[in-house]
Design an enzyme around this catalytic site. Structure first.
Site, PDB file in Angstrom:
ATOM      1  N   LEU A  35      27.646  23.153   0.821  1.00 18.65           N
ATOM      2  CA  LEU A  35      27.246  21.795   0.436  1.00 18.65           C
ATOM      3  C   LEU A  35      27.718  21.479  -0.976  1.00 18.65           C
ATOM      4  CD1 LEU A  35      23.701  21.356   2.077  1.00 18.65           C
ATOM      5  CD2 LEU A  35      25.944  20.762   2.996  1.00 18.65           C
ATOM      6  N   THR A  36      29.030  21.494  -1.159  1.00 17.26           N
ATOM      7  CA  THR A  36      29.635  20.985  -2.389  1.00 17.26           C
ATOM      8  C   THR A  36      29.511  19.460  -2.353  1.00 17.26           C
ATOM      9  OG1 THR A  36      31.812  20.628  -1.400  1.00 17.26           O
ATOM     10  CG2 THR A  36      31.371  22.841  -2.295  1.00 17.26           C
ATOM     11  N   THR A 123      46.933  23.526   6.664  1.00 18.64           N
ATOM     12  CA  THR A 123      47.457  22.169   6.462  1.00 18.64           C
ATOM     13  C   THR A 123      48.985  22.138   6.479  1.00 18.64           C
ATOM     14  OG1 THR A 123      47.667  20.458   4.764  1.00 18.64           O
ATOM     15  CG2 THR A 123      47.153  22.643   3.977  1.00 18.64           C
ATOM     16  N   ASP A 124      49.534  20.971   6.833  1.00 23.65           N
ATOM     17  CA  ASP A 124      50.995  20.815   6.779  1.00 23.65           C
ATOM     18  C   ASP A 124      51.507  20.843   5.333  1.00 23.65           C
ATOM     19  OD1 ASP A 124      50.116  18.313   5.880  1.00 23.65           O
ATOM     20  OD2 ASP A 124      51.236  17.145   7.355  1.00 23.65           O
ATOM     21  N   GLU A 125      50.587  20.701   4.357  1.00 22.31           N
ATOM     22  CA  GLU A 125      51.014  20.699   2.941  1.00 22.31           C
ATOM     23  C   GLU A 125      51.593  22.038   2.507  1.00 22.31           C
ATOM     24  OE1 GLU A 125      48.985  18.923  -0.226  1.00 22.31           O
ATOM     25  OE2 GLU A 125      48.145  17.308   0.964  1.00 22.31           O
ATOM     26  N   TYR A 147      46.302  22.673  -4.816  1.00 20.95           N
ATOM     27  CA  TYR A 147      45.612  22.703  -3.516  1.00 20.95           C
ATOM     28  C   TYR A 147      46.468  23.409  -2.469  1.00 20.95           C
ATOM     29  CZ  TYR A 147      44.437  21.045   1.180  1.00 20.95           C
ATOM     30  OH  TYR A 147      44.182  20.988   2.532  1.00 20.95           O
ATOM     31  N   LYS A 151      45.944  26.933  -0.425  1.00 21.51           N
ATOM     32  CA  LYS A 151      45.905  27.010   1.038  1.00 21.51           C
ATOM     33  C   LYS A 151      46.981  27.970   1.552  1.00 21.51           C
ATOM     34  CE  LYS A 151      43.702  24.972   3.625  1.00 21.51           C
ATOM     35  NZ  LYS A 151      42.354  25.254   4.226  1.00 21.51           N
ATOM     36  N   TYR A 204      49.568   4.706  -5.398  1.00 19.37           N
ATOM     37  CA  TYR A 204      50.353   5.567  -6.298  1.00 19.37           C
ATOM     38  C   TYR A 204      51.853   5.269  -6.228  1.00 19.37           C
ATOM     39  CZ  TYR A 204      46.204   8.689  -6.384  1.00 19.37           C
ATOM     40  OH  TYR A 204      44.951   9.225  -6.521  1.00 19.37           O
ATOM     41  N   ASN A 246      52.820   4.710   2.622  1.00 20.14           N
ATOM     42  CA  ASN A 246      51.495   4.318   2.140  1.00 20.14           C
ATOM     43  C   ASN A 246      51.342   2.800   2.004  1.00 20.14           C
ATOM     44  OD1 ASN A 246      50.701   6.992   1.971  1.00 20.14           O
ATOM     45  ND2 ASN A 246      51.311   7.200  -0.175  1.00 20.14           N
TER      46      ASN A 246
HETATM   47  P1  NAD Z   1      36.060  18.349   3.279  1.00 20.11           P
HETATM   48  O1  NAD Z   1      36.334  18.428   1.821  1.00 20.11           O
HETATM   49  O2  NAD Z   1      35.582  17.070   3.863  1.00 20.11           O
HETATM   50  O3  NAD Z   1      34.976  19.462   3.676  1.00 20.11           O
HETATM   51  C1  NAD Z   1      35.004  20.770   3.173  1.00 20.11           C
HETATM   52  C2  NAD Z   1      33.675  21.429   3.497  1.00 20.11           C
HETATM   53  O4  NAD Z   1      33.729  22.789   3.034  1.00 20.11           O
HETATM   54  C3  NAD Z   1      32.478  20.773   2.809  1.00 20.11           C
HETATM   55  O5  NAD Z   1      31.414  20.634   3.732  1.00 20.11           O
HETATM   56  C4  NAD Z   1      32.109  21.756   1.705  1.00 20.11           C
HETATM   57  O6  NAD Z   1      30.730  21.727   1.348  1.00 20.11           O
HETATM   58  C5  NAD Z   1      32.519  23.075   2.331  1.00 20.11           C
HETATM   59  N1  NAD Z   1      32.807  24.125   1.341  1.00 20.11           N
HETATM   60  C6  NAD Z   1      33.605  24.013   0.240  1.00 20.11           C
HETATM   61  N2  NAD Z   1      33.619  25.183  -0.427  1.00 20.11           N
HETATM   62  C7  NAD Z   1      32.844  26.046   0.279  1.00 20.11           C
HETATM   63  C8  NAD Z   1      32.492  27.404   0.112  1.00 20.11           C
HETATM   64  N3  NAD Z   1      32.934  28.128  -0.937  1.00 20.11           N
HETATM   65  N4  NAD Z   1      31.680  27.984   1.021  1.00 20.11           N
HETATM   66  C9  NAD Z   1      31.206  27.266   2.079  1.00 20.11           C
HETATM   67  N5  NAD Z   1      31.491  25.977   2.274  1.00 20.11           N
HETATM   68  C10 NAD Z   1      32.308  25.368   1.400  1.00 20.11           C
HETATM   69  O7  NAD Z   1      37.382  18.843   3.982  1.00 20.11           O
HETATM   70  P2  NAD Z   1      38.069  18.356   5.346  1.00 20.11           P
HETATM   71  O8  NAD Z   1      38.916  17.185   5.071  1.00 20.11           O
HETATM   72  O9  NAD Z   1      37.044  18.311   6.415  1.00 20.11           O
HETATM   73  O10 NAD Z   1      39.040  19.601   5.603  1.00 20.11           O
HETATM   74  C11 NAD Z   1      38.594  20.727   6.348  1.00 20.11           C
HETATM   75  C12 NAD Z   1      39.725  21.749   6.394  1.00 20.11           C
HETATM   76  O11 NAD Z   1      40.871  21.156   6.984  1.00 20.11           O
HETATM   77  C13 NAD Z   1      40.169  22.235   5.013  1.00 20.11           C
HETATM   78  O12 NAD Z   1      40.444  23.603   5.115  1.00 20.11           O
HETATM   79  C14 NAD Z   1      41.446  21.450   4.729  1.00 20.11           C
HETATM   80  O13 NAD Z   1      42.303  22.205   3.914  1.00 20.11           O
HETATM   81  C15 NAD Z   1      42.002  21.296   6.133  1.00 20.11           C
HETATM   82  N6  NAD Z   1      42.833  20.106   6.362  1.00 20.11           N
HETATM   83  C16 NAD Z   1      42.368  18.849   6.067  1.00 20.11           C
HETATM   84  C17 NAD Z   1      43.156  17.737   6.370  1.00 20.11           C
HETATM   85  C18 NAD Z   1      42.682  16.328   6.089  1.00 20.11           C
HETATM   86  O14 NAD Z   1      43.471  15.399   6.259  1.00 20.11           O
HETATM   87  N7  NAD Z   1      41.450  16.110   5.707  1.00 20.11           N
HETATM   88  C19 NAD Z   1      44.423  17.913   6.958  1.00 20.11           C
HETATM   89  C20 NAD Z   1      44.878  19.211   7.213  1.00 20.11           C
HETATM   90  C21 NAD Z   1      44.067  20.294   6.931  1.00 20.11           C
HETATM   91  O1  DAU Z   2      48.621  16.599   4.833  1.00 17.51           O
HETATM   92  C1  DAU Z   2      47.352  17.174   5.006  1.00 17.51           C
HETATM   93  C2  DAU Z   2      46.524  16.952   3.769  1.00 17.51           C
HETATM   94  O2  DAU Z   2      46.183  15.569   3.759  1.00 17.51           O
HETATM   95  C3  DAU Z   2      45.261  17.809   3.718  1.00 17.51           C
HETATM   96  O3  DAU Z   2      45.626  19.153   3.646  1.00 17.51           O
HETATM   97  C4  DAU Z   2      44.397  17.435   2.516  1.00 17.51           C
HETATM   98  O4  DAU Z   2      43.169  18.154   2.562  1.00 17.51           O
HETATM   99  C5  DAU Z   2      44.094  15.956   2.574  1.00 17.51           C
HETATM  100  O5  DAU Z   2      43.383  15.559   1.410  1.00 17.51           O
HETATM  101  C6  DAU Z   2      45.391  15.148   2.673  1.00 17.51           C
HETATM  102  O6  DAU Z   2      46.167  15.231   1.439  1.00 17.51           O
HETATM  103  P1  DAU Z   2      46.939  13.952   0.848  1.00 17.51           P
HETATM  104  O7  DAU Z   2      47.158  14.171  -0.587  1.00 17.51           O
HETATM  105  O8  DAU Z   2      48.089  13.603   1.712  1.00 17.51           O
HETATM  106  O9  DAU Z   2      45.772  12.841   1.118  1.00 17.51           O
HETATM  107  P2  DAU Z   2      45.221  11.644   0.201  1.00 17.51           P
HETATM  108  O10 DAU Z   2      44.315  10.852   1.075  1.00 17.51           O
HETATM  109  O11 DAU Z   2      44.697  12.116  -1.097  1.00 17.51           O
HETATM  110  O12 DAU Z   2      46.544  10.793  -0.062  1.00 17.51           O
HETATM  111  C7  DAU Z   2      47.311  10.268   1.006  1.00 17.51           C
HETATM  112  C8  DAU Z   2      48.486   9.507   0.393  1.00 17.51           C
HETATM  113  O13 DAU Z   2      47.972   8.337  -0.286  1.00 17.51           O
HETATM  114  C9  DAU Z   2      49.253  10.296  -0.647  1.00 17.51           C
HETATM  115  O14 DAU Z   2      50.642   9.984  -0.561  1.00 17.51           O
HETATM  116  C10 DAU Z   2      48.695   9.804  -1.966  1.00 17.51           C
HETATM  117  C11 DAU Z   2      48.335   8.356  -1.670  1.00 17.51           C
HETATM  118  N1  DAU Z   2      47.165   7.833  -2.441  1.00 17.51           N
HETATM  119  C12 DAU Z   2      46.007   8.556  -2.398  1.00 17.51           C
HETATM  120  C13 DAU Z   2      44.893   8.118  -3.092  1.00 17.51           C
HETATM  121  C14 DAU Z   2      43.608   8.912  -3.070  1.00 17.51           C
HETATM  122  C15 DAU Z   2      47.269   6.639  -3.135  1.00 17.51           C
HETATM  123  O15 DAU Z   2      48.324   5.984  -3.160  1.00 17.51           O
HETATM  124  N2  DAU Z   2      46.162   6.212  -3.833  1.00 17.51           N
HETATM  125  C16 DAU Z   2      44.979   6.906  -3.845  1.00 17.51           C
HETATM  126  O16 DAU Z   2      44.012   6.449  -4.516  1.00 17.51           O
END
Ligand code: NAD
Ligand code: DAU
Length: 332
Positions: A35-36, A123-125, A147, A151, A204, A246
């Site tokens: 629960l961050t 992640t694809d990143e 990040y 990963k 951005y 974007n």
């Molecule tokens: P999120 O930030 O919404 O959730 C992360 C969760 O992990 C939170 O509930 C947080 O409390 C918990 N957490 C963080 N540190 C922890 C710790 N040390 N121990 C236990 N719990 C902890 O993230 P999300 O967007 O749901 O992403 C989930 C996973 O998917 C991540 O591994 C992320 O890298 C991956 N991912 C996300 C995306 C995306 O677009 N959101 C895309 C590709 C991969």
């Molecule tokens: O590709 C998978 C990843 O996608 C995950 O691994 C990450 O957890 C997730 O956060 C996401 O990363 P991005 O950096 O791609 O997502 P974000 O939503 O932060 O940004 C998406 C795009 O939008 C990126 O090109 C940056 C741009 N952006 C983002 C924010 C927050 C803006 O232009 N303005 C903004 O305020």
């Protein structure tokens, strides 16, 4: 199956737990989450009284706790991570702790207690910016921000445990997810909620960075398939197949919220901003996965969800978030 889900109170994890319990009525889930700021019990409030679901608050870096909760499960699925690129540029420490050391702690427990399956959500990143073509699972990782580097470190440890100890691991690497319960720091929920409040949308750079959008429920179905049918030691890309700049996405959000384009506020670019991500999802498609949701419909449904769930997101945009927003955007 009895599952341990780590990070289940975040965006994708909470959608995944709901998906599992809805589609496999005999499954049970224990959710271990620290629960961050990104973890929110409200994401799973509907399961509070479901006898198949249990919650434990704790850190995946805590080896004793991890051993206690993982003992006896059929599989563990790790979503726990620090997940926001912009935060990793300001304060990377927590990313290294959770996304590298936390993964290592889970792997050691899986190895010692002989857990039958460990799915790690990546992640694809990790492939870095892809100017042309699409990344295959066999491509080298070339992460370019704290990040994605964290990963990638986690992924390499997962694969090392397979190669050296035959720990039964699988990895998914998905593209950008969107949908309900996404913390409003990520671009889609940030822009939707800002637009609903007539606040500017900080875009951005030149707005031409490309992301491949995947509806979260399609990702959950893919992860579930990999969990049950994937091959040990294998990596599976999961891409949405909908690449968009974007600026185009931003205009779509403004159209769906009924707000003017004057809300777009070009701001200084993210340092080291990856231009484009793109994954080849042939391998997971061969397992039988395909995205079921059309992007336009899913984006409209997502905007409608945020419109209808103000009580969910409005408290998240106060307190810690205000301080973060000022630090992140104030100087741009
Ligand atoms: P999120 O930030 O919404 O959730 C992360 C969760 O992990 C939170 O509930 C947080 O409390 C918990 N957490 C963080 N540190 C922890 C710790 N040390 N121990 C236990 N719990 C902890 O993230 P999300 O967007 O749901 O992403 C989930 C996973 O998917 C991540 O591994 C992320 O890298 C991956 N991912 C996300 C995306 C995306 O677009 N959101 C895309 C590709 C991969
Ligand atoms: O590709 C998978 C990843 O996608 C995950 O691994 C990450 O957890 C997730 O956060 C996401 O990363 P991005 O950096 O791609 O997502 P974000 O939503 O932060 O940004 C998406 C795009 O939008 C990126 O090109 C940056 C741009 N952006 C983002 C924010 C927050 C803006 O232009 N303005 C903004 O305020």
């Amino acid at each position: 199956m009895k599952l341990l889900v780590t990070g289940g109170s975040g965006f994708i994890g909470s959608n995944f737990i709901r998906h599992v319990l809805a589609t496999h009525s005999d499954d049970r889930v224990v959710n271990l989450d620290k629960l961050t700021y990104a973890g929110n019990p409200a994401n799973l409030a509907d399961l509070e009284h479901d006898p198949r679901y249990a919650f434990v608050q704790g850190d995946i870096c805590d080896a004793t706790l991890v051993r206690d909760v993982i003992r006896g499960v059929d599989a563990a699925v790790n979503f726990a991570a620090e997940s926001h690129v912009d935060r990793s540029l300001m304060e990377p420490d927590a990313f290294l702790k959770t996304d590298v050391f936390g993964v290592f702690t889970l792997l050691e427990a899986v190895k010692e207690l002989k857990i039958p399956r460990f799915v790690h959500i990546s992640t694809d990143e990790v492939y870095g910016s892809v100017e042309r073509g699409s990344s295959r699972e066999s491509d080298a990782v070339r992460p370019s921000n704290p990040y994605s580097a964290s990963k990638a470190g986690g992924d390499l440890l997962v694969l090392a445990h397979w190669h050296t100890h035959r720990v039964p691991v699988l990895i998914t690497r998905s593209s950008n997810n969107f949908g309900p319960y996404q913390y409003p720091e990520k671009v889609i929920p940030l822009f939707v909620t800002n637009a609903l409040d007539d606040q500017s949308l900080p875009l951005y750079g030149d707005g031409k960075n490309v992301r491949d959008w995947l509806y979260v429920l399609d990702n959950c179905a893919g992860i579930d398939l990999v969990l049950r049918k994937g091959g040990e030691g294998e990596v599976y890309n999961i891409g949405g197949g909908h690449e968009v700049e974007n600026i185009v996405l931003t205009r779509q959000i403004l159209q769906l919220t009924g707000k003017p384009e004057t809300l777009i506020q070009p701001v200084k670019d993210r340092p080291g901003h990856d231009r484009r991500y793109s994954v080849d999802s042939k391998k997971v498609r061969q397992l039988g996965w395909t995205p079921r949701h059309r992007f336009g419909d899913a984006l409209a449904a997502t905007v409608a969800w945020y419109r209808a769930h103000e009580a969910w997101w409005r408290p998240l945009k106060s307190g810690e978030f205000r301080a973060y927003y000022e630090k992140q955007y104030g100087h741009r």
